[in-house]
Write an enzyme that holds these catalytic residues in place. Structure first.
Site, mmCIF file in Angstrom:
data_model
loop_
_atom_site.group_PDB
_atom_site.id
_atom_site.type_symbol
_atom_site.label_atom_id
_atom_site.label_comp_id
_atom_site.label_asym_id
_atom_site.label_seq_id
_atom_site.Cartn_x
_atom_site.Cartn_y
_atom_site.Cartn_z
ATOM 1 N N GLY A 50 0.759 -1.237 0.000
ATOM 2 C CA GLY A 50 0.000 0.000 0.000
ATOM 3 C C GLY A 50 0.790 1.287 0.000
ATOM 4 O O GLY A 50 0.210 2.371 -0.122
ATOM 5 N N GLU A 59 4.046 -6.717 1.614
ATOM 6 C CA GLU A 59 3.500 -7.058 0.299
ATOM 7 C C GLU A 59 3.460 -5.835 -0.621
ATOM 8 O O GLU A 59 2.405 -5.451 -1.120
ATOM 9 C CB GLU A 59 2.062 -7.604 0.458
ATOM 10 C CG GLU A 59 1.922 -8.801 1.377
ATOM 11 C CD GLU A 59 0.461 -9.169 1.678
ATOM 12 O OE1 GLU A 59 -0.456 -8.396 1.296
ATOM 13 O OE2 GLU A 59 0.248 -10.218 2.295
ATOM 14 N N CYS A 69 -14.855 4.698 -27.611
ATOM 15 C CA CYS A 69 -16.127 5.421 -27.618
ATOM 16 C C CYS A 69 -16.709 5.563 -26.220
ATOM 17 O O CYS A 69 -17.716 4.934 -25.878
ATOM 18 C CB CYS A 69 -17.107 4.709 -28.537
ATOM 19 S SG CYS A 69 -16.395 4.485 -30.167
ATOM 20 N N GLU A 70 -16.047 6.344 -25.383
ATOM 21 C CA GLU A 70 -16.501 6.643 -24.025
ATOM 22 C C GLU A 70 -15.978 8.034 -23.692
ATOM 23 O O GLU A 70 -14.804 8.333 -23.943
ATOM 24 C CB GLU A 70 -15.877 5.684 -22.992
ATOM 25 C CG GLU A 70 -16.239 4.240 -23.140
ATOM 26 C CD GLU A 70 -17.579 3.879 -22.507
ATOM 27 O OE1 GLU A 70 -18.117 4.691 -21.718
ATOM 28 O OE2 GLU A 70 -18.068 2.791 -22.824
HETATM 29 C C1 LIG Z 1 -3.115 -4.983 -3.911
HETATM 30 C C2 LIG Z 1 -2.563 -5.619 -2.689
HETATM 31 C C3 LIG Z 1 -1.250 -5.364 -2.275
HETATM 32 C C4 LIG Z 1 -0.351 -4.385 -2.967
HETATM 33 O O1 LIG Z 1 -0.778 -3.076 -2.805
HETATM 34 P P1 LIG Z 1 0.112 -1.856 -3.367
HETATM 35 O O2 LIG Z 1 -0.674 -0.666 -3.031
HETATM 36 O O3 LIG Z 1 0.263 -2.061 -4.814
HETATM 37 O O4 LIG Z 1 1.417 -1.911 -2.651
HETATM 38 C C5 LIG Z 1 -0.772 -6.044 -1.173
HETATM 39 N N1 LIG Z 1 -1.555 -6.922 -0.504
HETATM 40 C C6 LIG Z 1 -2.828 -7.181 -0.861
HETATM 41 C C7 LIG Z 1 -3.616 -8.143 -0.092
HETATM 42 C C8 LIG Z 1 -3.367 -6.539 -1.962
HETATM 43 O O5 LIG Z 1 -4.627 -6.789 -2.322
#
Ligand SMILES: *Cc1c(COP(=O)(O)O)cnc(C)c1O
Length: 417
Positions: free
Chosen positions: A242, A276, A346-347
């Protein structure tokens, strides 16, 4: 530190001009920099250096950019992977990733996906509901296996990001309410084919402050302590992804500062830390090249109609996302004007940027910046347009890492009546 910088008026990707890439591979075309991907991954790894080798695991979030070449560059550096489907698991395996370093996230994993993940031997399932927990238990038991699980808790923290990419609020579909998680952990603890290994949360994407992450982790840690009192000891704490990037003028913390703040909150705990990251690894490692097809003006607007559209890059249409747009060759010949940069689909929502001051003419090539994450992976065939080519730059070398889709590709599997 961007690898896409101007040198003598030409926008570069590492040692290569983007203009020459457009010429060689045509447009629209995604271009990724291997060096930039490696740098951002290594930024996380350095920040985690103070923890021992088995005290942390970086699981790149595959959904941000799942091209096999991107995954294999990261696999070669020893990265783990965060996946959300059986398809992503297969990609990781084909890219040479280690399934033992895979965490399986996703809101509702189906039986086939759970089976193949057990077969591959993933590190753990990030479980999102009691239903899913029971499903995993049943399938693991049938296979005479023990499934390692962590519960994805929803800590009810406002990520202060776009509502479509907020995931950690009670109103969101994600995870198990943190107030109910204790009872689900107790339940998991009684299941024969389940081994509890950790806890997980992911509160949203494109966060530009470390504060919501620390708040969420604090809530998670309170639960970790309660679990420990009940004799449920966790091996890892997964803080999700995130971390935001700078698209325009955002000032997100660096990976180093973000990790430092997490480590601070973690204190002396001995659990392994899993992260992650997706966007913060690949977004600024990619651009989308597109050619100006037509320039059209009326009393109110100038339009630059380009050959890339919302089907190639959905973020502006979906999230009203602002992405920088730069000409690949700086030009002194034409006057700068404000343009809406729009695609041929076309949007009315089909735009890449609005009111952009650009000195451009027809046939010029533009680069849409920060397109390495949630770019190609969200591309579709809407308007029967083939998805773009993808190219990886490595120093002076160019690798076509996905061919442009052909008309044949578009109709594969369809049948005439
Ligand atoms: C999408 C997602 C991420 C990665 O998020 P980023 O904002 O791209 O770093 C990590 N963990 C889970 C469970 C996600 O759904």
């Amino acid at each position: 530190m961007s690898v896409f910088v101007y040198q003598q008026g030409k926008l570069m990707a590492e040692q290569v001009t983007l203009a020459s890439i457009a010429e060689q591979f045509s447009t629209p075309c995604y271009v990724y920099s291997r060096q930039a991907i490696e740098q951002s991954y290594l930024g996380y790894r350095q920040a985690l250096n103070s923890r021992g080798a088995n005290q942390h695991l970086i699981c790149y979030s595959v959904k941000a950019n799942s091209n096999l070449a991107v995954l294999s560059v990261l696999a070669k550096l020893g990265s783990g992977f965060d996946i959300v489907s059986g398809g992503e698991l297969e990609r990781v395996i084909r890219a040479g990733g280690d399934p033992a370093k895979v965490v399986f996230s996703g809101v509702a994993k189906n039986a086939a996906e759970i089976s193949s993940a057990l077969e591959a031997g993933v590190h753990c399932f990030n479980v999102e509901s009691e239903t899913e927990l029971l499903r995993i238990n049943r399938i693991a038991a049938e296979r005479n296996q023990i499934a390692s699980v962590s519960l994805r808790v929803n800590p009810d923290v406002d990520a202060q990001t776009h509502p479509y990419i907020s995931t950690g609020l009670k109103e969101n579909k994600f995870g198990i309410d943190i107030d109910e998680a204790l009872s689900v952990y107790r339940h998991a603890n009684r299941l024969n084919a389940i081994k509890i290994v950790g806890i997980d949360c992911h509160i949203g994407s494109q966060l530009v402050s470390a504060k919501p992450f620390a708040d969420a982790l604090q809530r998670v840690l309170a639960l970790v302590d309660t679990l420990a009192e009940e004799g449920i000891e966790l091996g890892h704490i997964d803080v999700g992804g995130g971390l935001g990037i700078c698209y325009q003028d955002e000032q997100p913390p660096s990976a180093a500062d973000y990790v430092a703040s997490l480590l601070d909150t973690l204190g002396e705990r001995n659990q392994s830390l899993i992260m992650e990251p997706g966007r913060s690894i690949v977004a600024n490692a990619g651009v989308l090249l597109t050619t100006v097809d037509t320039i059209k003006s009326n009393e109110q607007k100038n339009f630059a109609i380009v050959d890339a559209a919302m089907n190639d890059l959905l973020r502006p249409a979906l999230y009203q996302a602002w992405m920088n747009i730069l000409p690949v060759n700086e030009s002194a010949d034409c006057p700068a004007q404000h343009y809406d940069v729009v695609g041929p689909v076309c949007e009315t929502g089909d735009f890449l940027g609005k009111e952009r001051l650009l000195a451009i003419a027809e046939n010029d090539v533009l680069a849409v910046c920060s397109a390495g994450a949630y770019g190609f992976v969200m591309a579709s065939n809407y308007n029967s347009r083939g998805r773009p080519a993808e190219v990886m730059v490595d120093g002076e070398q160019l690798h076509l890492v996905r061919e442009r889709e052909t008309i044949e590709d578009l109709m594969r599997g369809e049948i005439n009546l």
